[in-house]
Design an enzyme around this catalytic site. Sequence first.
Site, PDB file in Angstrom:
ATOM      1  N   LYS A  13       4.557  26.974   6.202  1.00  0.00           N
ATOM      2  CA  LYS A  13       3.869  27.269   7.458  1.00  0.00           C
ATOM      3  C   LYS A  13       4.759  26.880   8.628  1.00  0.00           C
ATOM      4  CE  LYS A  13      -0.681  26.422   9.577  1.00  0.00           C
ATOM      5  NZ  LYS A  13      -1.967  25.713   9.380  1.00  0.00           N
ATOM      6  N   SER A  65      -5.864  28.420   9.453  1.00  0.00           N
ATOM      7  CA  SER A  65      -4.709  28.887  10.217  1.00  0.00           C
ATOM      8  C   SER A  65      -3.487  29.177   9.358  1.00  0.00           C
ATOM      9  CB  SER A  65      -4.340  27.840  11.276  1.00  0.00           C
ATOM     10  OG  SER A  65      -4.013  26.607  10.669  1.00  0.00           O
ATOM     11  N   SER A  82      -7.978  24.859   7.062  1.00  0.00           N
ATOM     12  CA  SER A  82      -6.911  25.848   7.238  1.00  0.00           C
ATOM     13  C   SER A  82      -6.044  26.122   6.016  1.00  0.00           C
ATOM     14  CB  SER A  82      -6.007  25.434   8.408  1.00  0.00           C
ATOM     15  OG  SER A  82      -6.684  25.596   9.619  1.00  0.00           O
TER      16      SER A  82
END
Length: 456
Positions: free
Chosen positions: A73, A148, A172
């Site tokens: 990420k 996310s 997330s």
Amino acid sequence: MLSIKDLLEGYRIREFSPVEVTKEYLQRAKRAESLNAFIEITEETAMYQAEIAEARWSMGQAGKLEGIPLSYKDNIYVKGIPATSGSIIDRQFVPTENAPVIQDLQNEGAVMIGKTNMHEFAFGITNNNPFYGPARNPWNLDYISGGSSGGSAVSVAANLSAASIGTDTGGSIRIPASCCGLIGLKPTHGLINNSGTTLISWSLDHIGPIAKNTTDLAFVMEAMTDTSYSCDNTSLKGWRIGVPSNYFTERMEPKIEEVYRNTLNKLEKLGALLIEVEIPHVEEASSITFSLAVAEAGYVHKEKIARHLEKYGEDVKAVMESSSSIRAIDYISALRRKELITADFNRLFNEIDMIVTPTLPALPKPIGEEVVQISGEPEHLFNCLIRYTSYFNLTGHPAISIPAGLTDEKLPVGVQFVGGRLSEQRLISAAAAFEKHYLEDFFDMREEQTLNFQKT
């Protein structure tokens, strides 16, 4: 597609090499542009690391993930690689050191395929990014991947990386894992060092893996924690499983409830004893979580807010503007309530081994849709999708989302196993038992979906 276990065995017997495999993953990642899983594909770094991995295999010095292609990420720092956190504000930010989790993975031989797309600064659950575009769900490109850590989930579901590392403040990791039909683990808070990331909240943020199956997840967890995790469990005989009588079984879409009830029946067939439990203080948890997240995000971003407020996307800008309105006494009260809620919740595990809830109250929605209707009542999608996940960020307990079903429209449905502190092995064992008995057909359908996408 080959699992991490298959790849490692193939390297060991020299059936194929890390360089060959890395080239194939890079080619797939570049061909899958329509999914928008990556902010940056790090081809030069990947090939350099693959060559090192090949040499280490030949010298008998292979690490736990030697030559395994991973994605990270984009709010997790990798030395010399931009960490935009999905924002134009940090587009030029290049870390000078690896995050501890990245250093651990590199020490074990992991190869970085790229940095994944994410909701801006991790403050959202759709991954509909205003600057880099949405990461699209491989099951249906018009639907959200969840956020996310959406790009991380997409990269794994589409086989563009063997696994991925995401972050989780209110769901997330688990939200995109559920949306994309994957296994996603939020470990116990603090088990994995979350420094070297652009945080939302040091009180709530967790780092964890997203993988295709429990065995892959265990391999990644071993590299991240230097602890062995077994996936050999095939029975849940004697396990005491808590079924919430409140909140986590309320206000969900009918298909979610159907899959959840079927999952409970399947767990009983594996030998588990279902015990009704009441989850303490759950009605106040979401407001406490939000207060902590917004207050701490305001502190983390104070310099950016002062200099670049107008450069945030509209949804994140609204959060940053509101951060200054949280009073010190409210923040301290929220921290105190967090401690008390955590202690009360932890006592449940004196009587049970784990709790099972749906991961999400609703199915993935079309990109751009921000309101969901449940039983005729509207609810903002953000509030809806964190409803069953964020409580466990507040308490810091480990939670794993696993796929449990598929709708007629071929949208995945996840369920969530939650355990006592540092019970990651127990959760992985339970997930492995469920996987062995009930997920083979689902995995075949997911594989078919991946192959169909790659042909288009």
